[in-house]
Design an enzyme around this catalytic site. Structure first.
Site, PDB file in Angstrom:
ATOM      1  N   ASN A 127       0.856  -1.189   0.000  1.00 30.92           N
ATOM      2  CA  ASN A 127       0.000   0.000   0.000  1.00 30.92           C
ATOM      3  C   ASN A 127       0.893   1.241   0.000  1.00 30.92           C
ATOM      4  O   ASN A 127       1.529   1.558   1.009  1.00 30.92           O
ATOM      5  CB  ASN A 127      -0.902  -0.017   1.241  1.00 30.92           C
TER       6      ASN A 127
ATOM      7  N   GLU B 291      11.378  -0.664   9.537  1.00 32.45           N
ATOM      8  CA  GLU B 291      12.603  -0.394  10.288  1.00 32.45           C
ATOM      9  C   GLU B 291      13.758   0.085   9.435  1.00 32.45           C
ATOM     10  O   GLU B 291      14.566   0.902   9.883  1.00 32.45           O
ATOM     11  CB  GLU B 291      12.978  -1.640  11.106  1.00 32.45           C
TER      12      GLU B 291
END
Ligand code: MOS
Length: 706
Positions: A598, A672
């Protein structure tokens, strides 16, 4: 023939957005319960020793106080091997801030007031909270392990040390060398939602509404500690207001809430204050990192050594995997990485966004910048020159690695070409201006222990059940998109259920593994749904009542390929020539994270990570007072976090690729990798602006006024 939808890749708005905006999304503390009581903890005011006396008479005398829990009267735990979770089992004090008691009362105000009336006497022993490289108690951990903490192991961590070739001889023989030490401080996760546990017993069954990154793991840990069958513990965590790693492992507060509810025979609500979060839910440990590089005059690295000393605690030996990033980044025949731990009398650390890599890559990528300058090379070119063909220490191919593409694309977008090689060359009125670059990496693992159930409802609607977590990252939305494509329907036909340990088990949202693990589990289950193929190809609506449940299969390619996300970060800084004030007018990152599920939620993750990296570079620092053994700046007035005014233009892009081996979606982790490298890019830009190399985070103005 039914046209398959293509939900993956579209910038779908957050499905949980409207509920959050309207305030109807229920967070742990908000779950309504009948006659709840409230808990306020008592915390140790010494760094090491034991409790000798507790006088709770004044607290008991307050109207509305239901109980004062201490190690004298607290329920005994079934499993007390984990020193962090074994709350109120002994009189021992292992760190300042440790929970040594709790007041339970009719209102949060009474509990808090009464807690301050309890008199605590302690016997102190000498404590030691200083991270130094000359300590004689440094030790080598079994693994440099992300998830190597007791009670919650998901997989074996990588070995503590690695070695190839003859690194010392190669360094001695190298034409160009660098030997530099970098240090990083304690950093604290500060999610908007504080850690919360609401505990309610029904006979011998326990329900805990908890703010957690993994309901299954929290359920299993709580069950083990309390000595209950896991089926008797119900953990619910529907919405989580941020976490950054501090909510992966269960911490003592959740055990304490369960104990307190048992003790007063009423539901108990416990939300930590911001201040309490600085000692009770983990932090990123401080590090001292020595990096040595050797190269030939054309800028090819011959030797890399990264030796790390990291904080841990006497109470629990958490091992931060700081130099593991150096094992995968650059080619060099002679190499070594080591991890040693300093056991201190401090609160227990834990994983924090890109644990290990965030600090390790600050050091390595600062060193790469220094070495590029010594070799007379542009830092982008220097990195490209040392790009490895395969994973340098295992010889495995990368499942995908587009670091060079990220560097090139980033350089083009940022306008890197024509950059002055020499530092301190640009001045704009009173400001010194510079630019810097750094690379990013983070592993893209898949965790075991995932099961999905898919149910077929009326009119071709599907319910997808898995105990995944959405920390604000976009899991609800991305998993719904993955499920829609796997089932060949639109997102409106999919109802996703996550955040409840009653659902089929799932690994926690940790180590950027969520989409990889849960998404794979959903796709595999969809493939096994009977009659699904018929539905997709024949337009036949499958029968209501059908369902499929499947374990996520192992990925055989995980042993054959090194799987990592990559990225390149570019920063422009302005440093005030008189005051040393640092501003960051521009940050630009390009990432290699495989197929993006997305674009909207992905971009949000990337910008969030870069912001946190900026914060790490310039602001965040837990300051320990060695006399008392505590972090003195335990609030937002003193522990600085980047705010809106600190962030100017920020752009995040990705190279449009699919990873053929990580998972059926072709995705890699995004949450991350985006914090990794930001701090080095900013430090490198500060050097370019000023000629001053700051090797000690954060880059505060005192370090620039030499
Ligand atoms: Mo992440 S620090 O593994 O939640």
């Amino acid at each position: 023939m039914t046209v398959l939808s293509h939900a993956v890749g579209t910038p779908l708005d957050r499905l949980d957005g409207p509920d959050k905006v309207r305030g109807t999304a229920t967070y742990a503390f908000e779950h309504p319960l009948d006659r709840p009581a409230y808990l306020y903890p008592l915390q140790a005011t010494i760094a090491a020793g034991h409790v000798t006396g507790i006088d709770a008479a004044a607290a008991h005398a307050e109207p509305g106080v239901l109980a004062v829990l201490t190690h004298h009267n607290a329920p005994r735990l079934a499993w007390a091997d984990d020193a962090e979770l074994a709350v109120l089992q002994t009189d021992e004090i292992a760190y300042r801030g440790q929970i040594v008691g709790a007041v339970i009362a009719e209102t949060p105000e009474i509990a808090r007031h009464a807690a301050h009336l309890v008199r605590l006497d302690c016997a102190e022993r000498a404590h030691d909270v200083e991270l130094r490289s000359d300590r004689d108690d440094l030790y080598k951990p079994q693994h440099a392990a992300l998830f190597g903490q007791g009670g919650g192991d998901l997989m074996d961590g990588p070995p503590a040390d690695s070695a190839m070739g003859e690194v010392d001889a190669a360094l001695a023989a190298a034409e160009v060398t660098l030997d530099a030490t970098y240090t990083t401080p304690m950093n604290f996760h500060n999610p908007m939602e504080p850690h919360t546990a609401v505990a309610a017993w029904n006979d011998d069954e326990l329900t805990v509404y908890c703010s957690t990154q993994g309901v299954t793991m929290s359920r299993d840990l709580l069950a083990a500690v309390l000595g209950l069958e896991p089926q008797r513990v119900h953990v619910v965590s529907s919405h989580v207001g941020g976490a950054f790693g501090s909510k992966v492992y269960c911490h003592a507060y959740a055990v304490l809430a369960a104990m307190a509810a048992q003790f007063v025979r009423r539901p108990v609500k416990f939300a930590l204050t911001r201040r309490q979060m600085f000692s009770l839910v983990g932090y990123r440990p401080a590090t001292i990192q020595r990096i040595r590089l050797g190269a030939d005059t054309r800028g090819h690295l011959t030797a890399i050594a990264h030796d790390v000393i990291a904080q841990t605690t006497k109470a629990k030996g958490y091992a931060e995997q700081v130099a593991v990033c150096t094992r995968v980044m650059y080619a060099a025949p002679h190499r070594r990485t080591t991890h040693r731990l300093a056991p201190l009398d401090l609160p227990v650390p834990t994983i924090m966004r890109a644990p290990g890599d965030a600090e390790g890559m600050f050091a390595l990528e600062s060193a790469m910048d220094e070495m590029a300058a010594t070799c007379g090379l542009d830092p982008v070119e220097f990195r490209i020159r040392n790009e490895p063909a395969v994973d340098p220490e295992t010889g495995r191919s990368f499942s995908s690695r587009h670091l060079v593409a990220c560097l090139r694309d980033g350089a083009r977008r940022f306008g890197w070409q024509g950059r002055n090689f020499f530092p301190r060359a640009r001045r704009d009125r009173g400001w010194l201006v510079g630019t810097g670059v750094a690379a990013s990496t983070y592993p893209s693992p898949r965790f075991p222990g995932n099961v999905t159930t898919i149910r077929v409802g009326p009119d071709g609607h599907f319910t997808v059940l898995i105990a995944a977590a959405d920390l604000g990252t976009g899991t609800w939305t991305a998993l719904t998109q993955i499920a829609a494509d796997a089932l060949g329907v639109t997102v409106d036909d999919v109802e996703l259920r996550i955040g409840d340990a009653e659902l089929p088990r799932a690994s926690p949202a940790g180590s950027s593994s969520g989409i990889n693990s849960w998404g794979t589990s959903i796709v595999e289950t969809a493939r096994r749904l009977p009659a699904l193929l018929e539905f997709q190809h024949g337009g036949v609506v499958p029968q209501q009542g059908l369902e499929a449940t499947a374990d996520m299969p192992d990925n055989p390619d995980a042993a054959r390929y090194a799987m990592h996300s990559f990225g390149a970060q570019f920063a422009e800084v302005r440093v005030h020539a008189d005051t040393g004030e640092v501003r960051v007018p521009r940050l630009l990152g390009v990432f290699d994270a495989g197929r993006v599920i997305n674009p909207k939620t992905c971009r949000s993750q990337l910008l969030g990570g870069m912001t946190m990296g900026l914060s790490m570079a310039l602001h965040e620092q837990g300051v320990v007072d060695p006399r008392f053994g505590h972090v003195v700046n335990q609030d937002f007035a003193e522990y600085h976090i980047a705010s809106n005014a600190d962030v100017d233009s920020m752009e995040a892009y990705w190279v449009d690729t699919e990873d053929p081996y990580t998972n059926p979606m072709g995705a890699k982790g995004v949450g991350e990798v985006c914090i990794v490298g930001t701090a080095a890019a900013i430090a490198n830009a500060v050097h370019h602006a000023t000629g001053i190399r700051v090797r000690d985070l954060p880059i505060t103005l005192d370090k620039l006024l030499q």
